[in-house]
Design a protein around this motif. Structure first.
Motif, PDB file in Angstrom:
ATOM      1  N   CYS A 174      -8.512  16.901   9.380  1.00  0.00           N
ATOM      2  CA  CYS A 174      -7.143  16.377   9.452  1.00  0.00           C
ATOM      3  C   CYS A 174      -6.344  16.770   8.221  1.00  0.00           C
ATOM      4  CB  CYS A 174      -7.149  14.862   9.614  1.00  0.00           C
ATOM      5  SG  CYS A 174      -8.160  13.971   8.413  1.00  0.00           S
ATOM      6  N   ALA A 195      -0.010  13.487   6.568  1.00  0.00           N
ATOM      7  CA  ALA A 195       1.315  13.498   7.187  1.00  0.00           C
ATOM      8  C   ALA A 195       2.426  13.370   6.148  1.00  0.00           C
ATOM      9  CB  ALA A 195       1.426  12.364   8.200  1.00  0.00           C
ATOM     10  N   ASP A 226      -2.628   7.655  11.562  1.00  0.00           N
ATOM     11  CA  ASP A 226      -1.675   7.845  10.463  1.00  0.00           C
ATOM     12  C   ASP A 226      -1.761   9.254   9.870  1.00  0.00           C
ATOM     13  OD1 ASP A 226      -0.693   5.323  10.763  1.00  0.00           O
ATOM     14  OD2 ASP A 226      -1.808   4.436   9.097  1.00  0.00           O
ATOM     15  N   PHE A 227      -2.754  10.034  10.317  1.00  0.00           N
ATOM     16  CA  PHE A 227      -2.947  11.397   9.816  1.00  0.00           C
ATOM     17  C   PHE A 227      -2.790  12.407  10.955  1.00  0.00           C
ATOM     18  CE2 PHE A 227      -4.957   8.760   6.701  1.00  0.00           C
ATOM     19  CZ  PHE A 227      -4.763   9.417   5.491  1.00  0.00           C
ATOM     20  N   ASN A 228      -2.509  13.654  10.591  1.00  0.00           N
ATOM     21  CA  ASN A 228      -2.468  14.744  11.566  1.00  0.00           C
ATOM     22  C   ASN A 228      -3.892  15.232  11.833  1.00  0.00           C
ATOM     23  OD1 ASN A 228       0.422  14.854  11.580  1.00  0.00           O
ATOM     24  ND2 ASN A 228       0.350  16.012   9.669  1.00  0.00           N
ATOM     25  N   SER A 262       0.692  12.868  13.522  1.00  0.00           N
ATOM     26  CA  SER A 262       0.639  11.507  12.989  1.00  0.00           C
ATOM     27  C   SER A 262       1.693  10.619  13.652  1.00  0.00           C
ATOM     28  CB  SER A 262       0.871  11.533  11.477  1.00  0.00           C
ATOM     29  OG  SER A 262       1.134  10.231  10.984  1.00  0.00           O
TER      30      SER A 262
END
Length: 432
Positions: A170, A173, A234-236, A247
């Motif tokens: 990941c 973001a 909350d993350f890509n 995200s």
């Protein structure tokens, strides 16, 4: 005398009055339905009668408006309908659900229907909706399904490391960095137990029986800007070809988190005196590393909690403080997190209906609030919290499982043990 104009005047006036009354009444139906939900007693019964039932054409205007507002305000989230109280759905209700499902499917979102009656189950089967909507028997089954579904969704974008952990691929973001340390976890893969009257549950890997601290591997951290969260979304999520899942953080959240990078770096410098290299936050994480990660996660959550988009509900911030308390060492640190727990969990309980809190969130809120009250020796507050907790559990459906971390009974049974020991301790003190 039908030739008399007076007779036809009566017919004309009666017809005009009847048509006018019908138009007036039909226009009032959405307002009657809203009023029905906001009053009690015999007036509620009267308004229920006047609003003509449940999920039918007469309530479509109200329901469509509320659903549109809710869907637009919960971007990226799945939608859950509790149909336990629905006994009738007409063609307009089915059309609404079908259209809503198409709209959400285009956004990669899902509709879940929990606790449907036999009538609803048979109706959905005959209309084919049971093949497009996810139908589950209980809230506990939903929570287990969501956790497992999330794990399976991100599993292809991981690689195995020590202890069978799956390291996520990941990017951050907030700053765009790919130097992110995080692991894919599923609480359903663990066996959860309590050790004595501990306020924190212990976890064992089901397959091996090996002790593995689930909470220590939950935080995901960017090593460049120290954006940290226990939520994968909350993350890509990325692969060799680029971005796979974007995200859930909106532009406002990213902007706020960008402005607080210096604050997070200072926090790491202050707390992490022995922080050496990128491996400090890799598995197996030390107690100090875990504490710093939850401080960072709490800082990020508190930053985005000010947004009106409901991106970070009070329960999430309170829960991070509750887990940070597990790793805190000094009395000063513990007292700070206890105070934060009382603040955020009290807000979570008070806003449970407005925030559409799950039973799991309400359960953990009461448990952690009870622990905080007892640590602060606020006996009266603790007694009230325990009474409210008991009332919540007593009102739960009978078919809810008593096992697993998402079970309300798992938390309540431990709360009962802690409270009974507190009563015994107080009784002995009085006898002395």
């Amino acid at each position: 005398n039908f030739k008399s104009p007076l007779v036809w005047d009566v017919f004309a006036v009666s017809t005009y009055f009847t048509v006018s009354a019908v138009f007036f009444y039909v226009g009032l139906l959405p307002d009657l339905a809203i009023a029905r939900r906001r009053i009690t007693g015999i007036r509620q019964w009267a308004y229920r009668l006047l609003s003509l039932g449940q999920l039918k054409l007469m309530t479509m205007a109200e329901l469509t408006a509320e659903l549109s507002h809710y869907v637009s305000g919960t971007s990226g989230k799945d939608i859950v309908f509790d149909f336990s109280g629905i006994e009738q759905i007409d063609s307009s209700g089915l059309t609404l659900l079908t259209n809503l499902n198409k709209k959400l499917k285009a956004q990669n979102r899902t509709i879940f229907v929990i606790r449907p009656s036999q009538y609803v189950t048979e109706l959905f089967a005959s209309s084919g909706l049971d093949k497009t909507l996810k139908m589950l028997a209980s809230l506990a089954e939903l929570e287990q399904h969501m956790s497992t579904n999330l794990f399976e969704r991100y599993l292809p974008y991981t690689h195995e490391e020590e202890d069978g952990l799956r390291r996520l691929s990941c990017s951050c973001a907030v700053c765009g960095s790919k130097t992110v340390v995080g692991y894919l976890t599923d609480p359903n893969f663990f066996k959860w137990t309590w050790i004595g009257d501990s306020p924190f549950p212990s976890s064992l890997v089901k397959e091996t029986g090996k002790a593995l601290d689930y909470y220590s591997i939950s935080p995901i951290v960017c090593l460049d800007c120290f954006m940290t969260s226990t939520r994968i979304t909350d993350f890509n999520i990325v692969n060799d070809h680029g971005l796979v899942f974007k995200s859930r953080l909106d532009d406002n959240a990213k902007s706020l988190l960008s402005k607080t990078i210096k604050k997070r770096k200072k926090l790491v410098e202050t707390e992490g005196e022995e922080l050496k290299g990128d491996s400090f936050f890799e598995h197996e994480r030390s107690r100090e590393a875990c504490y710093i990660l939850y401080l960072l996660a709490e800082s990020c959550a508190r930053t985005t909690a000010v947004l009106k988009s409901n991106m970070t509900p009070p329960f999430f911030v309170g829960n991070l403080n509750y887990i940070a308390l597990k790793y805190a060492e000094s009395t000063e640190q513990k007292n700070e997190h206890i105070d934060n727990c009382r603040t955020w969990f009290t807000q979570a309980i008070n806003n449970a209906d407005e925030e559409n809190a799950s039973i799991y969130e309400s359960t953990v809120s009461y448990f952690a609030l009870l622990v905080a009250d007892m640590n602060l020796q606020r006996t009266k507050d603790a007694a009230q919290t325990y009474a409210d907790f008991s009332e919540l559990v007593a009102d739960l459906p009978q078919n809810i499982s008593a096992e697993g971390i998402t079970s309300p009974h798992f938390w309540y049974n431990q709360a009962k043990l802690i409270w009974q020991k507190e009563i015994e301790k107080a009784s002995k003190a009085l006898n002395l």
